[in-house]
Design an enzyme around this catalytic site. Structure first.
Site, PDB file in Angstrom:
ATOM      1  N   GLU A  17      51.348  55.740  22.464  1.00 40.23           N
ATOM      2  CA  GLU A  17      50.572  56.680  22.036  1.00 40.23           C
ATOM      3  C   GLU A  17      48.993  56.137  21.900  1.00 40.23           C
ATOM      4  O   GLU A  17      48.068  56.800  22.274  1.00 40.23           O
ATOM      5  CB  GLU A  17      50.869  56.957  20.374  1.00 40.23           C
ATOM      6  CG  GLU A  17      52.107  57.755  20.491  1.00 40.23           C
ATOM      7  CD  GLU A  17      53.371  56.914  20.224  1.00 40.23           C
ATOM      8  OE1 GLU A  17      54.284  57.576  19.761  1.00 40.23           O
ATOM      9  OE2 GLU A  17      53.141  55.799  20.732  1.00 40.23           O
ATOM     10  N   LYS A 112      44.273  34.844  29.868  1.00 38.02           N
ATOM     11  CA  LYS A 112      45.738  34.739  29.113  1.00 38.02           C
ATOM     12  C   LYS A 112      45.774  34.131  27.891  1.00 38.02           C
ATOM     13  O   LYS A 112      44.939  33.182  27.435  1.00 38.02           O
ATOM     14  CB  LYS A 112      46.624  34.161  30.113  1.00 38.02           C
ATOM     15  CG  LYS A 112      46.883  34.586  31.551  1.00 38.02           C
ATOM     16  CD  LYS A 112      48.072  35.668  31.223  1.00 38.02           C
ATOM     17  CE  LYS A 112      48.547  36.258  32.529  1.00 38.02           C
ATOM     18  NZ  LYS A 112      49.831  36.786  32.552  1.00 38.02           N
ATOM     19  N   ASP A 600      54.373  35.724  47.752  1.00 38.93           N
ATOM     20  CA  ASP A 600      53.292  35.698  46.843  1.00 38.93           C
ATOM     21  C   ASP A 600      53.782  35.056  45.590  1.00 38.93           C
ATOM     22  O   ASP A 600      54.775  35.063  44.999  1.00 38.93           O
ATOM     23  CB  ASP A 600      52.821  37.211  46.543  1.00 38.93           C
ATOM     24  CG  ASP A 600      51.950  38.012  47.615  1.00 38.93           C
ATOM     25  OD1 ASP A 600      51.476  37.161  48.444  1.00 38.93           O
ATOM     26  OD2 ASP A 600      52.207  39.288  47.751  1.00 38.93           O
ATOM     27  N   CYS A 644      46.136  33.846  42.967  1.00 40.73           N
ATOM     28  CA  CYS A 644      44.833  34.436  42.404  1.00 40.73           C
ATOM     29  C   CYS A 644      44.497  33.730  41.154  1.00 40.73           C
ATOM     30  O   CYS A 644      45.244  34.212  39.921  1.00 40.73           O
ATOM     31  CB  CYS A 644      44.549  35.659  42.511  1.00 40.73           C
ATOM     32  SG  CYS A 644      45.926  36.608  42.033  1.00 40.73           S
ATOM     33  N   GLU A 666      41.894  33.749  45.972  1.00 43.01           N
ATOM     34  CA  GLU A 666      40.946  34.575  45.474  1.00 43.01           C
ATOM     35  C   GLU A 666      39.658  33.603  45.181  1.00 43.01           C
ATOM     36  O   GLU A 666      39.581  33.041  44.135  1.00 43.01           O
ATOM     37  CB  GLU A 666      41.319  34.986  43.883  1.00 43.01           C
ATOM     38  CG  GLU A 666      40.199  36.203  43.616  1.00 43.01           C
ATOM     39  CD  GLU A 666      40.767  37.049  42.240  1.00 43.01           C
ATOM     40  OE1 GLU A 666      40.187  37.861  41.723  1.00 43.01           O
ATOM     41  OE2 GLU A 666      41.747  36.429  41.759  1.00 43.01           O
ATOM     42  N   HIS A 695      38.450  44.128  43.230  1.00 43.84           N
ATOM     43  CA  HIS A 695      38.490  44.835  42.140  1.00 43.84           C
ATOM     44  C   HIS A 695      37.273  45.828  41.792  1.00 43.84           C
ATOM     45  O   HIS A 695      37.251  46.536  40.886  1.00 43.84           O
ATOM     46  CB  HIS A 695      38.781  43.771  41.094  1.00 43.84           C
ATOM     47  CG  HIS A 695      39.791  42.747  40.974  1.00 43.84           C
ATOM     48  ND1 HIS A 695      39.591  41.444  41.788  1.00 43.84           N
ATOM     49  CD2 HIS A 695      41.049  42.866  40.703  1.00 43.84           C
ATOM     50  CE1 HIS A 695      41.069  41.015  41.780  1.00 43.84           C
ATOM     51  NE2 HIS A 695      41.849  41.943  41.109  1.00 43.84           N
TER      52      HIS A 695
END
Length: 776
Positions: A17, A112, A600, A644, A666, A695
């Site tokens: 929600e 992270k 990958d 990346c 990257e 991005h």
């Protein structure tokens, strides 16, 4: 009497929600009042769930509109000064500018949260930053919970961890130097919470599980002396995600009323605190807050019963960490069969597990007999299930030899064989794998999954998309092509659905950041590949072109990291099983005539343990399982990988030991600075540094990409350079993709013209150079 509580609860809602309310507000389809109503309803529902389960407190402060670290910064007045916002008057709309950016401001950096798959917004510390007072949202929520009749415990990120997670900007030399200025803001918050009638504040200091520099560990004593003198509520110092035993003496000395320890990740750490300090509560984290398996309640009870005898009312029971990292409620799950469902516990069920343990501790085992028996039956069912255990998979993994994780020849020999087969030009151009996925592609996949599209019709639509992608790449002049991955919804889910040992939920959503939610697969059993997964797509794509076509796979570590992983065997063993399944796919791709195969590993670095002493072991097995997946091929088959990250230096030896022929990385957002580490390390194989940021919808000018390639050629010999975007192009639109790739090819042509005498790696003129480079 034993107290039970949770360190935090998922905020997104059982049906996501919060996600939908946020996105509706951002699009202008709903008002701030609508969004606030959704937040209020979710908080009420989650507090009621805690009360109904029998928890002694409801936790307030775990709700956030976007991220709890951002909300802590707003509470403390610690907003980045570059935005010019008044923290005390911060609006919801302004908070989303901080999180998401706008035309005038770049968003705050995101990274992270420790070793989880949650991302937090990184506070920015500058010399001109002034702490407090900030938003009053936390106090509003405290009053909201109290008005509903709940006994409140507040969760608050602690001051040392807050600074440790932040980044110094604007010439600030030492983050820790701001601690004396930060502490009064914390003291003011604690005083106000006491005035609101709050008895306990759970103050989270997960930095205590890290290997902290001495100055940082030394900061805890004075900091908590200051907080203890503030006259606030009693403090429960919370550590989680690893052992805090190396800081046991420090923690014992702190003037706090209680300490939370993660006894799931690190059950042995209690020994370092023995005997438990007489002036402190022990909050024992005995229910796994990061995984979805039912707790072995008999085992947990055997651990906590002696503690209850020793500590009495000073024993609290809790999940190991916040339940933010697991889905909300198993009752909302519709896709799993009853057997598998019976092995699982989501956040709501974990509250019930705490209640069972409390009942057994206080009233005796007989009082909780039915629940304990149900737990034992589920644990036994899982342990004995034939769908969990496959003898042939276990035997194959056990039979792996050292040579199974090594290519047949060293890189210089392979490079020559590959160039003889591929005949690549200097600076080969390629992409990372995926191309734009239109609404029509997504609709076809969804219809096929629901049984609304016949298999032949689906095959025809996907083949038409592949043919279009191949034709576009050829028209652009790319040198190594991909099939575009139109058939894939997600780089892990696609493979997981084709592997045994994996299951997928309908509603097992967890928050990654903001409104982004992910639904991790469940690895419940031994993993194997019943049949080829990608071969026919790649074979068809290769049939359409004379140029080499890359096969595209997701690596074993990423498959592991982005899943809920079984907890009945070491993670390394599960990763090896995945690697063997991928090894079979790699060999089948080779047999189908695919000369280059990309495996990958975007999550390779994410698996790093929190403690430095554990890192080498992880890197050894993570690199080894990659090599197992890749090493069954001939010398003339080229293995690629893609990563990346924002930091490579500490893992470069491990990356080199993966021995991929080509790594793409990257680098465009760092202006090629990340490539410096590869140059200093003298990375021996081929490298494709990303030359534009996928991005952003912005199409870079040819001159910008040419300049980046020039910088790259100063770090890595041009003979070993590839040219590619930063990442896959799945989320972009075709007009911008074609314009950017056209510019990339033109930039490459210009650089080739300036290096007219050079040839690509492995051609006869450069074999000596590469042999020398590989030995350097």
């Amino acid at each position: 009497m034993t107290t039970i509580h949770t360190l935090g609860y998922p905020r997104i809602g059982a049906q996501r929600e919060l996600k939908f309310a946020l996105e509706s507000f951002w699009k202008g389809a709903s008002t701030e009042a609508d969004l606030r109503d959704t937040g209020r309803a979710l908080r009420e529902r989650h507090w009621n769930a805690q009360r109904d389960a029998g928890l002694d407190f409801v936790t307030v402060g775990d709700f956030a509109w976007y991220d709890q670290v951002l909300q802590t910064a707003a509470l403390l007045g610690a907003l980045p000064t570059r935005y010019g916002f008044d923290p005390a008057q911060l609006t919801l709309a302004q908070s989303f500018v901080l999180a998401r950016g706008n035309a005038d401001h770049a968003a705050m950096e995101m990274t992270k949260w420790f070793d989880t798959n949650y991302h937090y917004l990184v506070p920015e510390l500058t010399p001109d930053l002034r702490f407090g007072p900030g938003t009053g949202w936390l106090f509003d929520e405290v009053r909201e919970a109290q008005a509903a009749g709940h006994r409140v415990k507040v969760a608050l990120l602690g001051p040392v961890t807050f600074l440790h997670l932040a980044k110094a900007r604007g010439g600030l030399a030492d983050k820790l130097s701001l601690l004396p200025q930060l502490l009064p803001a914390y003291a003011a918050v604690l005083k106000r919470l006491a005035a609101e009638g709050v008895e306990w504040v759970q103050i989270d200091e997960p930095a205590l599980v890290l290997d902290l520099p001495q100055a940082w560990s030394d900061a805890y004593g004075p900091a908590y002396a200051t907080l203890a003198a503030a006259g606030g509520p009693r403090l429960l110092l919370a550590t989680y995600f690893e052992a805090a035993s190396h800081h046991a003496a420090l923690i014992r000395s702190l003037p706090v009323a209680g300490v939370h320890l993660d006894l799931v990740r690190a059950p042995q750490q209690l020994e370092a605190f023995a005997p438990w300090p007489a002036d402190k509560v022990l909050s024992a984290g005995v229910v796994d807050g990061r995984n979805i398996w039912r707790t072995d309640l008999e085992q947990a009870l055997a651990r906590v019963a002696p503690l209850a005898q020793t500590l009495g009312e000073r024993l609290w029971l809790a999940p190991s960490c916040s339940l933010l990292h697991v889905p909300v409620d198993l009752a909302a799950e519709t896709r799993l069969d009853d057997e598998l469902k019976g092995w699982l516990a989501f956040a709501r069920q974990k509250l019930d597990e705490l209640a069972v343990l409390k009942r057994a501790v206080i009233d005796g085992r007989d009082a909780a007999h039915a629940a304990l028996a149900g737990s034992a039956a589920a644990i036994a069912s899982r342990a004995a299930s034939r769908r969990v255990h496959n003898d042939s998979v276990k035997k194959r993994a056990a039979a792996i030899r050292a040579q199974d994780a090594e290519r047949a020849a060293p890189y210089p020999v392979r490079a020559a064989a590959q160039q003889a087969r591929l005949n690549l030009p200097l600076l080969p151009t390629t992409t990372i794998g995926s191309f734009p996925q239109t609404a029509e592609i997504r609709q076809a996949r969804a219809q096929y999954k629901r049984g609304e599209l016949q298999a032949l019709t689906y095959l025809e639509r996907m083949r038409a998309e592949i043919a279009d992608v191949v034709q576009r790449q050829e028209a652009l002049g790319l040198d190594m092509l991909v099939h575009g991955e139109a058939e894939r919804n997600d780089m892990v889910e696609y493979f997981g659905e084709l592997l045994w040992g994996y299951a997928f939920t309908a509603n097992g959503w967890v928050q990654s950041y903001g409104s982004r939610c992910v639904k991790p697969p469940v690895i419940y059993g031994d993993v194997y590949r019943p049949e080829p997964m990608t071969v026919e797509w790649s074979r068809y794509a290769q049939s359409l072109t004379a140029k080499p076509m890359k096969g595209m796979l997701t690596g074993p570590v990423t498959m592991l990291q982005w899943s809920f992983v079984r907890d009945d065997q070491p993670r390394e063993q599960t990763a090896l099983q995945i690697a063997l399944a991928l090894r079979d796919e790699v060999r089948d791709l080779e047999a189908a005539g695919i000369a280059a195969i990309q495996i990958d590993e975007p999550a390779f670095r994410e698996g790093l343990p929190l403690r430095a002493g554990d890192v080498a072991v992880y890197l050894e097995w993570a690199a080894r399982v990659f090599r197992v997946s890749a090493s069954g091929v001939r010398n003339d088959t080229q293995i690629h990988t893609h990563m990346c990250y924002s930091e490579f230096n500490d893992i470069l030896p491990a990356i080199a030991s993966m021995d991929a022929d080509v790594i793409t990385i990257e680098t465009s957002r760092s202006n090629m600075e990340l490539l410096d580490a590869f140059g200093e390390f003298a990375y021996p194989n081929e490298i494709g540094p990303g030359v534009y940021d996928i991005h952003s919808p912005r199409v870079p000018r040819v001159e910008e990409m040419e300049a980046l390639l020039d910088k790259a050629a100063q770090v890595v010999p041009v003979q070993r350079l590839w040219v590619n975007p930063d990442c896959g192009l799945k989320t972009r639109g075709w007009p911008e993709v074609e314009a950017a790739l056209r510019g990339m090819v033109e930039a490459t042509r210009r650089l080739r013209a300036r290096h007219a005498g050079a040839v690509h790696a492995g051609t006869p003129a450069t074999r000596a150079e590469h042999a020398e480079s590989a030995l350097a």
